[in-house]
Design a protein around this motif. Structure first.
Motif, PDB file in Angstrom:
ATOM      1  N   ARG A  13       0.837  -1.207   0.000  1.00 31.24           N
ATOM      2  CA  ARG A  13       0.000   0.000   0.000  1.00 31.24           C
ATOM      3  C   ARG A  13       0.869   1.253   0.000  1.00 31.24           C
ATOM      4  O   ARG A  13       0.543   2.250  -0.650  1.00 31.24           O
ATOM      5  N   LEU A  14       1.972   1.211   0.731  1.00 30.61           N
ATOM      6  CA  LEU A  14       2.882   2.354   0.748  1.00 30.61           C
ATOM      7  C   LEU A  14       3.348   2.694  -0.660  1.00 30.61           C
ATOM      8  O   LEU A  14       3.345   3.863  -1.061  1.00 30.61           O
ATOM      9  N   TRP A  15       3.709   1.670  -1.451  1.00 32.84           N
ATOM     10  CA  TRP A  15       4.238   1.942  -2.789  1.00 32.84           C
ATOM     11  C   TRP A  15       3.158   2.529  -3.694  1.00 32.84           C
ATOM     12  O   TRP A  15       3.399   3.510  -4.409  1.00 32.84           O
ATOM     13  N   PHE A  16       1.978   1.956  -3.677  1.00 33.93           N
ATOM     14  CA  PHE A  16       0.918   2.444  -4.566  1.00 33.93           C
ATOM     15  C   PHE A  16       0.439   3.838  -4.156  1.00 33.93           C
ATOM     16  O   PHE A  16       0.181   4.692  -5.011  1.00 33.93           O
ATOM     17  N   THR A  17       0.332   4.086  -2.853  1.00 32.06           N
ATOM     18  CA  THR A  17      -0.109   5.417  -2.436  1.00 32.06           C
ATOM     19  C   THR A  17       0.976   6.451  -2.685  1.00 32.06           C
ATOM     20  O   THR A  17       0.673   7.596  -3.046  1.00 32.06           O
ATOM     21  N   ARG A  18       2.250   6.065  -2.525  1.00 30.98           N
ATOM     22  CA  ARG A  18       3.331   6.993  -2.840  1.00 30.98           C
ATOM     23  C   ARG A  18       3.362   7.287  -4.337  1.00 30.98           C
ATOM     24  O   ARG A  18       3.626   8.422  -4.744  1.00 30.98           O
ATOM     25  N   ARG A  19       3.100   6.273  -5.153  1.00 31.08           N
ATOM     26  CA  ARG A  19       3.058   6.522  -6.601  1.00 31.08           C
ATOM     27  C   ARG A  19       1.964   7.536  -6.925  1.00 31.08           C
ATOM     28  O   ARG A  19       2.165   8.462  -7.714  1.00 31.08           O
ATOM     29  N   CYS A  20       0.820   7.353  -6.299  1.00 32.72           N
ATOM     30  CA  CYS A  20      -0.287   8.291  -6.503  1.00 32.72           C
ATOM     31  C   CYS A  20       0.110   9.690  -6.035  1.00 32.72           C
ATOM     32  O   CYS A  20      -0.138  10.686  -6.734  1.00 32.72           O
ATOM     33  N   TYR A  21       0.730   9.762  -4.880  1.00 37.19           N
ATOM     34  CA  TYR A  21       1.144  11.053  -4.317  1.00 37.19           C
ATOM     35  C   TYR A  21       2.186  11.741  -5.195  1.00 37.19           C
ATOM     36  O   TYR A  21       2.068  12.931  -5.509  1.00 37.19           O
ATOM     37  N   GLU A  22       3.205  10.992  -5.597  1.00 37.70           N
ATOM     38  CA  GLU A  22       4.287  11.578  -6.386  1.00 37.70           C
ATOM     39  C   GLU A  22       3.788  12.057  -7.743  1.00 37.70           C
ATOM     40  O   GLU A  22       4.164  13.136  -8.222  1.00 37.70           O
ATOM     41  N   ARG A  23       2.946  11.244  -8.374  1.00 29.96           N
ATOM     42  CA  ARG A  23       2.417  11.657  -9.675  1.00 29.96           C
ATOM     43  C   ARG A  23       1.535  12.892  -9.542  1.00 29.96           C
ATOM     44  O   ARG A  23       1.597  13.814 -10.358  1.00 29.96           O
ATOM     45  N   THR A  24       0.693  12.900  -8.515  1.00 31.45           N
ATOM     46  CA  THR A  24      -0.201  14.057  -8.318  1.00 31.45           C
ATOM     47  C   THR A  24       0.606  15.309  -8.038  1.00 31.45           C
ATOM     48  O   THR A  24       0.380  16.362  -8.647  1.00 31.45           O
TER      49      THR A  24
END
Length: 1418
Positions: A233-244
């Motif tokens: 979950r950390l990786w997917f939410t960080r991906r979402c955060y970084e892209r946003t």
């Protein structure tokens, strides 16, 4: 069994024959099922009596083979196609030559994040540098991400940015919800297992222990699953955060490139208006949008699932509570509802406070930006201290809003912190007093576990709502910025379609066009209207634009570029294909080398022949000879290391070197002497470089340019007076009228001087005398000759790379913050933490004793009896009277609540004190730094300290520091409690703690270096952004928007790569610590079950083991985070050590109020000035005497020390020897503010501030309106402004409240007049002039010179003369050469001196008046 073995064989054979491209998940599932079956069979065979060795061996072999097959199947890559060829593979070293290794990970390296371990090999051996960190995967690079956004907006122009962000991140958001749903639902398994374990301990039946062990295993597996789910979950939410975040960054930068330059627009509000957020964004606000709002919005995407799952977790917990406590659980629901009702108005008010805090932060950043953008001018006037007080006032206003917000946050935090305890108290009262139920250990500890579990979603839900509202406000601010006006589509390469150069489009000019700076409203008409314009400039020829100061000449060029609002008609100009070049009146140069500024990414790159031709045409060869590294010399921000003439010529060279067919030049001749102007006209405007190019030149040198001009336009107050070909105008005898007012150049003078014009240095007519020896012009600007030495690899380099600390954060840094927050605060914080831990432990011991009191004859540990003897012995059994037990519970709960309230309040107070103290300390140190510091330090780097680093101090530092203290106490106290009750656990606990510590150093070293790299990499992005905003018209004119957008992509990619890897190694640590935590709880449970302690203390041990595991896990992470956060303090401390100027005020050496008087004299005795101890002297033992009210002109070749002398009078450069005595006082004995506030310097570079005309004339309200009007009249500024206002604002006239901005709203000539008025208003008796009227027309210049003589009649005036005509009527002329006085006498005497240096300069001048003066006296 045989069938299963056959399936295994077939599956394995198929994999060998046809290996899968990616991980075979079905095969892994099949093998895993076989492993589970083998494990079950093995357990049965081991427990079966008698044991069958053959069966055990068979089951064990099947287990091993199955496990091996599962492992082998998991070694295949997760992706069959990699995004690029240079993906880091297993075994590759950590290097920026490779992209992120997660793209090549297999199932096992992905599950454990072990693909980041190559970085630890570097961090364990040395400091991690940027070349050691992998670059971003193409899936994360900002150019790729933003290209999708642009494609989406072109297909759906009506959709908002927020809608796109949600759509583009939908997969990550769905996965976030799915994974968090697992944690939310399975998260109730451990409390349920705890309940069953405690029930089993109270059950004397023989199978009870087996049940307890079973649920211990269940809880262990559940905790292990959380470790795996959380890391994914950390990786997917960080991906979402970084892209946003990246898309928001890019959208803001992209908008800035298209946004209309609103620098000329007022951001002032009507009186009584408080909503300053309505103004257009400037640099301070845009930096806040990137550094604050973009993060706030992106963080909501990171924490997306919490908002939706908090109600789910609340519902499940309440249902579970109902199953345990019955209807008494509804008391918890009632308390929860009451708390929410109390919280809602607080949250609403907090939202309002947050908006106000953001606005105050914007205003503070704008003031900080204005301070450091104009720091040199402020130092000249001795205003930097008073201006820094304005910044402090803005900061205090921001902190006042923060105090209000902190009060609300204290109340909210207190409510939610005490919530579990209050809920448990009310529920237990209902359960024991009303329902008459027994509060057994199993019920009590399970309920407490659930209440603690409830605290998460109960606190999280209002926090999520509040954060969502905060993000909503931030999104509104971003959307508002993105909706600001843009230049027309044709004016920017980001919007226009590719155009062909048809004959119609090749036309250059205007067709019935009218322009305004901003769209006028009915109640506030535009300050200036340009037009109507109906002009067509002849293609391939030179056209001139003339007119008095303020007539709209510069506005005409800006309008042609599409930078003004076109209210009617249209512009005829094709900007496609880099066909336009532009050189503004105030040249804009990049922080780069001279060569890079000239080439400016031209399509044909560096063409040696063309480059040399341009350099010769712009008379730059001599400058290159004296630059430390020639044309590879680095230019500082805003070209501060160059003279005005050098800046103008380099900007002109950039325009000539470009492939542009249309060149717009805004008075580049104003910054050069007449001789050099003649050279530029001959070689640059009419030579090979000008062939077939349409050049539109704004100039006051009409007579000089007429011979080569084909067209002429004369403007007055924004309207066209004359327009036509020069031939037609000559035939109509209108040219004579136009040139009558100009300072013409005699034909003979031009011819006799043409030979030397080629070799002239633009700035200084004194260089036109006999051949000059090579000298360093930069010495006047604060540089020495060291850069010229052979073998110096840093020659020409001005700005060093930003310093990055190594190793651990120093103890001095920690001590700096502790002192800033207050030592008493920290002692009190530690005391309150100890009290909280004591209360919590007492509560758990009390609860265990209360539960055991229901179990008559139940075992109680001796330790518990000793600890509670004398405290609870006198209480009645709870079955008889439970009220005393509830009262003790209430006392513990209330005392805990009070301590929590004090703790939270103290935390906010200490954080506020530290934030105020460090901000003021850094501000004061920087405002008192010498000018040289700002030459070598980009403003963006300073702004980064005042944004990201100060934000960390404001919001993150105290919480992380107190969390580190709290974690340490939890670790120690939980270990002591567990070991006191179960001593046998001590060796195992020490071993687990050692494992925790063993993993920590690699993470701490790598994360520390990555965070430092991230902080350093932020500065270039914002320094470049500042530079870009100042030069937007140039960037758009040259069609270079794509270049700057790509550069921004690269810089943000670099910053993002460090951030991304930091979170990868955080995932690596989290997974391992979570797994270790699961082992700790599991083993503690086993130890507790294997010992003879009571159920109450077994519960206590299990709870404390969980605290120990969490503390062990958090401690290293929090301690690492503290060190990372203290990196911001470290960077602030770095600026607390910058060199300082002399004191501002020396109380016992203050000069008299009237000093210097109009009867005062200036004495310079044996003055020696060096720019550094190891450099040669720039002024060499010079001595001279100036009488009261005498007018002195200082002339000399470039590098002779003229500017150094002026800077010495202001102590911008401190003397190394000798004395400067003004009106009887040695200036080195008084404070700098006392000195500089009594001397006035008027320089060519004008600094204005955002505000009004009055606030620029009199920033500190020291004069009356009448005095301000008087100086405006004397500077003839009212006449000029009335002329420009005459047609557009008849009924309003000009006002002292007329808005003025830092860079726009006034022409360059008008800006110089405002600066002149400001200087006259000071009424100084010692005035230094440095080419203060270069941007105004000749007639007005003569009027201003008369005004200067009249206004400063009783003052000493020292003029640094670049043009000899300005000092011909002065009392005396001081001639310098190589830092020594060559001549010093009246102009008449010096002109009669045969072979004299001043006479030679005048005879070489191209100025008719100067030449005649020299000829008449010969």
């Amino acid at each position: 069994m045989c069938y299963v073995a056959a399936l295994k064989t077939v599956a394995f054979t198929r994999v060998l024959v046809r290996p899968p491209a990616t991980t075979p998940y079905l095969l892994i599932l099949f093998y895993a099922t076989c492993v589970i079956a083998a494990l079950y069979d093995l357990a049965i065979d081991v427990l079966d009596r008698p044991v069958r060795p053959g069966a055990v061996i068979r089951d064990a072999s099947q287990l091993c083979v199955g496990s091996l097959l599962v492992w082998l199947a998991g070694t295949y890559p997760l992706q069959d196609v990699w995004p690029c060829p240079n993906v880091a593979k297993p075994g590759d070293p950590s290097s920026n030559e490779y992209t992120m290794p997660e793209d090549s990970a297999n199932l096992w390296t992905w599950s454990t994040f072990s693909f980041v371990e190559p970085l630890f090999k570097v961090s364990n051996s040395r400091r991690v540098n940027d070349e050691d960190v992998w670059t971003l995967s193409p899936f994360f690079t900002h150019k790729n991400l933003f290209r999708k956004y642009l494609q989406y907006t072109s297909e759906h122009p009506d959709h908002s940015l927020l809608r796109y962000l949600i759509r583009s991140s939908s997969l990550d958001l769905i996965l976030d919800v799915a994974l968090n749903t697992w944690s939310a639902t399975i998260g109730f398994v451990p409390p349920y297992a705890l309940q069953r374990i405690l029930q089993a301990l109270s059950d004397p039946s023989p199978n009870a222990k087996t049940t307890a062990y079973f649920f211990a295993v269940v809880a262990f597996l559940a905790n292990l699953s959380f470790a795996q789910v959380d890391v994914n979950r950390l990786w997917f939410t960080r991906r979402c955060y970084e892209r946003t975040r990246g898309q928001l960054f890019c959208a803001l930068h992209y908008k800035a490139l298209k946004r209309r330059d609103v620098s000329g627009k007022s951001t002032q509000k009507p009186q009584g208006e408080t909503d300053e957020d309505e103004g257009n964004a400037d640099l301070g606000k845009i930096v806040n949008l990137m550094q604050g709002d973009a993060y706030a919005v992106a963080y909501r995407f990171w924490q997306f699932s919490g908002f939706f799952l908090a109600p789910v977790r609340l519902t499940i917990a309440l249902i579970y509570l109902y199953r345990i406590l019955g209807w008494s659980a509804f008391a918890a629901v009632i308390v929860t509802i009451v708390v929410y009702l109390l919280n809602w108005p607080l949250a609403t008010y907090d939202l309002y406070l947050m908006r106000q805090t953001w606005k105050a932060s914007d205003r503070r950043m704008n003031t900080v930006n204005e301070l450091f953008q104009n720091i040199r001018f402020l130092k000249f006037y001795g205003w930097e201290f008073r201006w820094s007080e304005r910044v402090q006032q803005a900061r205090e206003n921001e902190l006042r809003w923060r105090v209000k917000s902190n009060v609300v946050d204290v109340l909210i935090g207190f409510i939610w912190s005490w919530m579990p305890s209050a809920t448990a108290l009310v529920t237990f009262v209902c359960y024991t007093v009303v329902a008459k139920e027994r509060l057994t250990v199993a019920v009590a500890f399970t309920a407490i576990a659930l209440f603690s579990y409830l605290q998460g979603p109960m606190m999280e839900l209002p926090d999520q709502v509040r954060a969502m509202l905060h993000a909503y406000v931030s999104m509104q601010r971003i959307e508002k910025f993105l909706a600001e006006p843009e230049v027309p589509d044709w004016a920017t390469s980001l919007k226009r379609e590719a155009q062909t150069s048809s004959s119609a489009e090749a036309e250059v000019g205007f067709k019935n066009a009218t322009f305004e700076w901003d769209i006028a409203t009915d109640d506030a008409p535009s300050r200036f209207t340009l037009g109507p314009l109906d002009i067509k400039f002849p293609p391939g020829r030179l056209s001139l634009v003339s007119g008095p100061t303020g007539s709209g000449k510069s506005a005409l060029l800006v309008a042609m570029l599409g930078e003004m609002y076109c209210t009617s008609g249209r512009v005829l100009l094709n900007k496609a294909g880099h066909q336009v070049a532009y050189c503004a009146q105030n040249p804009w140069l990049e922080h780069a080398t001279v060569r890079d500024n000239i080439i400016y990414n031209a399509g044909y790159g560096y063409d040696e022949a063309r480059y040399r031709a341009v350099i010769e045409a712009c008379a730059l060869e001599k400058d290159f000879e004296i630059f430390p590294a020639g044309d590879m010399t680095e230019i500082g921000e805003k070209g501060i290391t160059l003279s005005g003439g050098q800046r103008a010529r380099i900007a002109l060279a950039r325009a000539l070197y470009s492939p542009a067919k249309v060149i717009l030049l805004d008075d580049p001749l104003a910054a050069v002497d007449l001789h050099t102007a003649a050279h530029l006209v001959k070689t640059a405007f009419s030579g090979d470089l000008a062939r077939n190019r349409t050049i539109i030149l704004v100039t006051h040198h009409i007579n000089l340019c007429l011979p080569i001009a084909a067209h002429l336009v004369e403007l007055s107050s924004g309207t066209v007076l004359r327009n036509g070909s020069t031939a037609d105008l000559r035939d109509r005898h209108e040219l004579e009228k136009l040139v009558e007012a100009e300072d013409t150049v005699g034909e003979d003078a031009t011819e006799t001087s043409s030979a030397t014009a080629t070799d002239a240095d633009v700035d200084n007519e004194a260089d036109l005398g006999k051949s000059r020896a090579p000298s360093i012009h930069s010495s006047d600007k604060g540089k020495g000759k060291a850069g010229c030495q052979d073998g110096n690899t840093n020659a020409g380099k001005l700005v060093d790379e930003e310093a990055r600390a190594e190793g651990r954060v120093s103890l001095r840094t920690y001590w700096t913050y502790i002192r800033a927050a207050g030592i008493i605060c920290w002692i009190s914080t530690f005391t309150l933490m100890l009290m909280l831990r004591f209360i919590n432990i007492s509560f758990q011991f009390f609860l265990a004793r209360w539960g055991e009191a229901y179990e008559e004859g139940g075992p109680v540990s001796e330790l518990a009896r000793i600890q509670l003897r004398g405290v609870l012995d006198g209480l009645p059994p709870p079955d008889e009277d439970v009220k005393p037990w509830l009262m003790i519970y209430l006392y513990i709960s209330v005392s805990g609540a009070l301590v929590v309230l004090l703790y939270i309040s103290l935390g906010y107070y200490a954080s506020l004190q530290a934030a105020r103290s460090l901000f003021i300390a850094m501000l004061q140190r920087l405002s008192r730094a010498p000018s040289r510091f700002f030459d070598i330090t980009p403003v963006g780097r300073i702004l980064n300290r005042f944004t990201s680093d100060i934000n960390t101090v404001d919001h993150a530092l105290y919480p992380s520091a107190s969390a580190a203290l709290s974690g340490t106490l939890n670790f120690v106290i939980s270990f002591v409690v567990v070991v006191s009750i179960v001593p046998a656990f001590a060796p195992f606990a020490l071993f687990i703690a050692w494992l925790y510590v063993r993993l920590a150093p690699s993470y701490v070293r790598a994360s520390r270096d990555l965070r430092r790299l991230e902080s350093v990499s932020l500065s270039p992005a914002f320094a470049g952004f500042d530079e870009l905003l100042r030069g937007l018209p140039h960037v758009r004119a040259f069609g270079m928007e794509e270049r700057y957008q790509n550069r921004f992509y690269q810089r943000v990619d670099k910053f993002q790569s460090f951030d991304h890897v930091y979170w990868l190694i955080a995932g690596w640590l989290n997974w391992r610590y979570d797994c270790l935590g699961s082992v700790v709880v599991f083993m503690t449970t086993l130890f507790a079950l294997g010992s003879s302690i009571s159920s109450g203390y077994a519960a206590l041990v299990i709870v404390q083991a969980g605290i120990f595991a969490e503390a062990s896990r958090q401690l290293v992470r929090v301690l690492a985070q503290v060190e990372l956060d203290f990196n911001s303090v470290e960077r602030i401390v770095e600026y607390l050590e910058v060199p300082q100027e002399a004191p501002a005020v020396i109380q016992d050496k203050r000069p008299p109020a009237a000093w210097p008087s109009n009867s005062g004299e200036l004495i310079v005795q044996d003055l020696v000035v060096k720019y550094a101890p190891h450099l040669p002297a720039v002024l060499k033992n010079i001595s001279f005497y100036v009488k009261p009210a005498e007018k002195i002109g200082v002339v000399g070749r470039t590098g002779s020390g003229k500017s150094t002398l002026a800077m010495s009078l202001l102590r911008i450069v401190e003397p190394n020897g000798g004395h400067i005595i003004i009106d009887g006082i040695d200036i080195t004995t008084i404070g700098l503010e006392d000195l500089r506030s009594r001397i006035t310097i008027i320089s060519q570079d004008v600094s204005l501030f955002s505000g009004t005309l009055r606030s620029n004339l009199d920033p500190f309200n020291e004069h009356t309106d009448a005095e301000c009007w008087d100086v405006l009249e004397r500077c003839h500024l009212t006449t000029i402004l009335k002329g420009s206002l005459g047609r557009s604002q008849d009924s309003h006239g000009i006002s002292l409240d007329m808005p003025i901005s830092q860079t726009g709203s006034l022409s360059a000539g008008e800006r110089q007049l405002v600066a002149m008025g400001r200087a006259i208003l000071r009424r100084s008796n010692l005035v230094i002039l440095d080419e203060a009227t270069s941007q105004i027309d000749t007639d007005l210049d003569d009027q201003i010179q008369r005004t200067v003589r009249e206004e400063f009649a009783g003052a000493i005036v020292i003029t640094i003369a670049h043009r000899l005509k300005t000092v011909l009527d002065y009392d005396r002329i001081l001639v310098l050469r190589s830092g020594e006085i060559l001549e010093f006498d009246s102009p008449e005497v010096l002109l009669r001196k045969s072979g004299g240096a001043f006479r030679d300069m005048c005879r070489a001048s191209a100025d008719k008046r100067v030449y005649q003066a020299a000829s008449e006296t010969s």
